[in-house]
Design a protein around this motif. Structure first.
Motif, PDB file in Angstrom:
ATOM      1  N   ARG A  32       0.844  -1.186   0.000  1.00 22.53           N
ATOM      2  CA  ARG A  32       0.000   0.000   0.000  1.00 22.53           C
ATOM      3  C   ARG A  32       0.881   1.237   0.000  1.00 22.53           C
ATOM      4  N   VAL A  33       0.536   2.168  -0.863  1.00 25.72           N
ATOM      5  CA  VAL A  33       1.231   3.453  -0.917  1.00 25.72           C
ATOM      6  C   VAL A  33       0.158   4.511  -0.781  1.00 25.72           C
ATOM      7  N   ARG A  34       0.309   5.373   0.215  1.00 17.27           N
ATOM      8  CA  ARG A  34      -0.704   6.396   0.460  1.00 17.27           C
ATOM      9  C   ARG A  34      -0.075   7.777   0.346  1.00 17.27           C
ATOM     10  N   ALA A  35      -0.807   8.671  -0.283  1.00 17.17           N
ATOM     11  CA  ALA A  35      -0.405  10.078  -0.371  1.00 17.17           C
ATOM     12  C   ALA A  35      -1.674  10.909  -0.307  1.00 17.17           C
ATOM     13  N   GLY A  36      -1.967  11.469   0.828  1.00 18.89           N
ATOM     14  CA  GLY A  36      -3.156  12.297   0.990  1.00 18.89           C
ATOM     15  C   GLY A  36      -4.429  11.497   0.781  1.00 18.89           C
ATOM     16  N   THR A  37      -5.195  11.843  -0.238  1.00 18.36           N
ATOM     17  CA  THR A  37      -6.490  11.208  -0.484  1.00 18.36           C
ATOM     18  C   THR A  37      -6.401  10.013  -1.422  1.00 18.36           C
ATOM     19  N   MET A 103      -4.120  -0.813  -8.209  1.00 18.80           N
ATOM     20  CA  MET A 103      -5.481  -0.314  -8.070  1.00 18.80           C
ATOM     21  C   MET A 103      -5.370   1.049  -7.391  1.00 18.80           C
ATOM     22  N   VAL A 104      -5.880   2.079  -8.050  1.00 17.17           N
ATOM     23  CA  VAL A 104      -5.820   3.445  -7.539  1.00 17.17           C
ATOM     24  C   VAL A 104      -7.155   3.741  -6.865  1.00 17.17           C
ATOM     25  N   LEU A 105      -7.101   4.053  -5.568  1.00 14.76           N
ATOM     26  CA  LEU A 105      -8.296   4.343  -4.787  1.00 14.76           C
ATOM     27  C   LEU A 105      -8.323   5.822  -4.417  1.00 14.76           C
ATOM     28  N   PHE A 106      -9.492   6.433  -4.475  1.00 10.22           N
ATOM     29  CA  PHE A 106      -9.654   7.813  -4.032  1.00 10.22           C
ATOM     30  C   PHE A 106     -10.494   7.805  -2.769  1.00 10.22           C
ATOM     31  N   ARG A 107      -9.973   8.404  -1.708  1.00  6.96           N
ATOM     32  CA  ARG A 107     -10.656   8.420  -0.424  1.00  6.96           C
ATOM     33  C   ARG A 107     -10.839   9.836   0.101  1.00  6.96           C
ATOM     34  N   GLY A 108     -11.253  10.725  -0.774  1.00  8.27           N
ATOM     35  CA  GLY A 108     -11.439  12.118  -0.383  1.00  8.27           C
ATOM     36  C   GLY A 108     -12.877  12.562  -0.536  1.00  8.27           C
ATOM     37  N   ARG A 109     -13.080  13.853  -0.376  1.00  2.00           N
ATOM     38  CA  ARG A 109     -14.418  14.427  -0.507  1.00  2.00           C
ATOM     39  C   ARG A 109     -14.724  14.739  -1.957  1.00  2.00           C
ATOM     40  N   ASP A 110     -16.007  14.724  -2.288  1.00  6.85           N
ATOM     41  CA  ASP A 110     -16.435  14.991  -3.660  1.00  6.85           C
ATOM     42  C   ASP A 110     -16.132  16.421  -4.105  1.00  6.85           C
ATOM     43  N   ALA A 111     -16.258  17.374  -3.188  1.00  3.24           N
ATOM     44  CA  ALA A 111     -16.160  18.782  -3.556  1.00  3.24           C
ATOM     45  C   ALA A 111     -14.799  19.147  -4.151  1.00  3.24           C
ATOM     46  N   ASP A 112     -13.736  18.612  -3.604  1.00 10.66           N
ATOM     47  CA  ASP A 112     -12.403  18.984  -4.087  1.00 10.66           C
ATOM     48  C   ASP A 112     -11.668  17.800  -4.716  1.00 10.66           C
ATOM     49  N   ALA A 113     -12.399  16.898  -5.331  1.00 10.94           N
ATOM     50  CA  ALA A 113     -11.810  15.673  -5.875  1.00 10.94           C
ATOM     51  C   ALA A 113     -10.764  15.963  -6.950  1.00 10.94           C
ATOM     52  N   GLY A 114     -11.065  16.819  -7.897  1.00 11.33           N
ATOM     53  CA  GLY A 114     -10.140  17.089  -8.990  1.00 11.33           C
ATOM     54  C   GLY A 114      -8.817  17.650  -8.500  1.00 11.33           C
ATOM     55  N   ALA A 115      -8.868  18.654  -7.625  1.00  8.37           N
ATOM     56  CA  ALA A 115      -7.643  19.266  -7.100  1.00  8.37           C
ATOM     57  C   ALA A 115      -6.873  18.291  -6.226  1.00  8.37           C
ATOM     58  N   ALA A 116      -7.575  17.527  -5.410  1.00  9.35           N
ATOM     59  CA  ALA A 116      -6.907  16.562  -4.529  1.00  9.35           C
ATOM     60  C   ALA A 116      -6.215  15.460  -5.330  1.00  9.35           C
ATOM     61  N   ILE A 117      -6.852  14.992  -6.383  1.00 11.13           N
ATOM     62  CA  ILE A 117      -6.256  13.940  -7.211  1.00 11.13           C
ATOM     63  C   ILE A 117      -5.032  14.477  -7.944  1.00 11.13           C
ATOM     64  N   ARG A 118      -5.135  15.662  -8.513  1.00 13.34           N
ATOM     65  CA  ARG A 118      -3.990  16.253  -9.216  1.00 13.34           C
ATOM     66  C   ARG A 118      -2.820  16.514  -8.276  1.00 13.34           C
ATOM     67  N   ARG A 119      -3.097  16.757  -6.997  1.00 11.26           N
ATOM     68  CA  ARG A 119      -2.055  17.013  -6.008  1.00 11.26           C
ATOM     69  C   ARG A 119      -1.454  15.710  -5.471  1.00 11.26           C
ATOM     70  N   ASP A 120      -2.291  14.718  -5.153  1.00 14.96           N
ATOM     71  CA  ASP A 120      -1.843  13.533  -4.422  1.00 14.96           C
ATOM     72  C   ASP A 120      -1.408  12.357  -5.285  1.00 14.96           C
ATOM     73  N   LEU A 121      -2.045  12.136  -6.429  1.00 10.92           N
ATOM     74  CA  LEU A 121      -1.704  10.967  -7.249  1.00 10.92           C
ATOM     75  C   LEU A 121      -0.265  11.025  -7.781  1.00 10.92           C
ATOM     76  N   PRO A 122       0.241  12.158  -8.270  1.00  7.51           N
ATOM     77  CA  PRO A 122       1.648  12.165  -8.694  1.00  7.51           C
ATOM     78  C   PRO A 122       2.619  11.842  -7.561  1.00  7.51           C
ATOM     79  N   ARG A 123       2.319  12.305  -6.347  1.00  8.68           N
ATOM     80  CA  ARG A 123       3.177  11.978  -5.193  1.00  8.68           C
ATOM     81  C   ARG A 123       3.158  10.494  -4.904  1.00  8.68           C
ATOM     82  N   ALA A 124       1.973   9.885  -4.949  1.00  7.10           N
ATOM     83  CA  ALA A 124       1.866   8.448  -4.690  1.00  7.10           C
ATOM     84  C   ALA A 124       2.595   7.643  -5.766  1.00  7.10           C
ATOM     85  N   LEU A 125       2.478   8.060  -7.025  1.00  5.33           N
ATOM     86  CA  LEU A 125       3.165   7.359  -8.110  1.00  5.33           C
ATOM     87  C   LEU A 125       4.681   7.484  -7.973  1.00  5.33           C
ATOM     88  N   ALA A 126       5.170   8.639  -7.536  1.00 10.38           N
ATOM     89  CA  ALA A 126       6.609   8.816  -7.327  1.00 10.38           C
ATOM     90  C   ALA A 126       7.100   7.908  -6.202  1.00 10.38           C
TER      91      ALA A 126
END
Length: 152
Positions: A32-37, A103-126
């Motif tokens: 498991r690799v976690r970065a924010g949401t 498997m990429v899981l998103f565990r954040g809020r709906d309201a800021d999903a786009g910004a949170a994914i753009r911020r956290d997914l690159p960190r998790a992939l790195a």
């Protein structure tokens, strides 16, 4: 030659027998690799088990959302952000004898999903690209083996 930012169907994780082990909590070969949401569940498998000659297969799970439209929107954000930041993983698993299932899981809020994914997914992939991933030691299934039976 495929573009480095392409995401062809052969790289999509669709087989249940590859997805199910990622969600089993008692497995020791799932990392498991976690970065924010964003949470990445990863496992290496023999390349022949993926059904394609690719070193990486990825699935996206947006989680439970209020509507199907929100699920679709979150899944699109996940796919697009992954597509733009996949180079490190592709470079690492391109020539190996095994394949990485993610498997990429998103565990954040709906309201800021786009910004949170753009911020956290690159960190998790790195983080995943820098992780020490072991080569799978055995295939998931062998065609000559009898099916396993559960004791009654």
């Amino acid at each position: 030659m495929p573009r480095p930012t392409a995401f062809p169907r052969s790289r999509r994780l669709k087989r249940r027998r590859l997805i199910r082990p990622l969600f089993e909590r008692d497995r020791t070969d799932v990392q498991r690799v976690r970065a924010g949401t964003v949470v990445l569940l990863t496992r290496t498998v023999p390349r022949a088990d993926t059904g394609h000659d690719v070193g990486l297969q990825v699935g996206f799970a947006p989680g439970r959302r209020r509507t199907n439209a929100l699920r679709t929107q979150v899944r699109r954000h996940l796919r697009e952000t992954f597509r733009l930041h996949q180079e490190a993983l592709l470079g690492r698993f391109g020539d190996r004898p095994d394949a990485l299932t993610v498997m990429v899981l998103f565990r954040g809020r709906d309201a800021d999903a786009g910004a949170a994914i753009r911020r956290d997914l690159p960190r998790a992939l790195a983080r995943l690209a820098d992780a020490d991933l072991q080569v799978a030691d055995r295939p998931l299934s062998t065609p000559d083996a009898p099916p396993e039976t559960r004791p009654s």
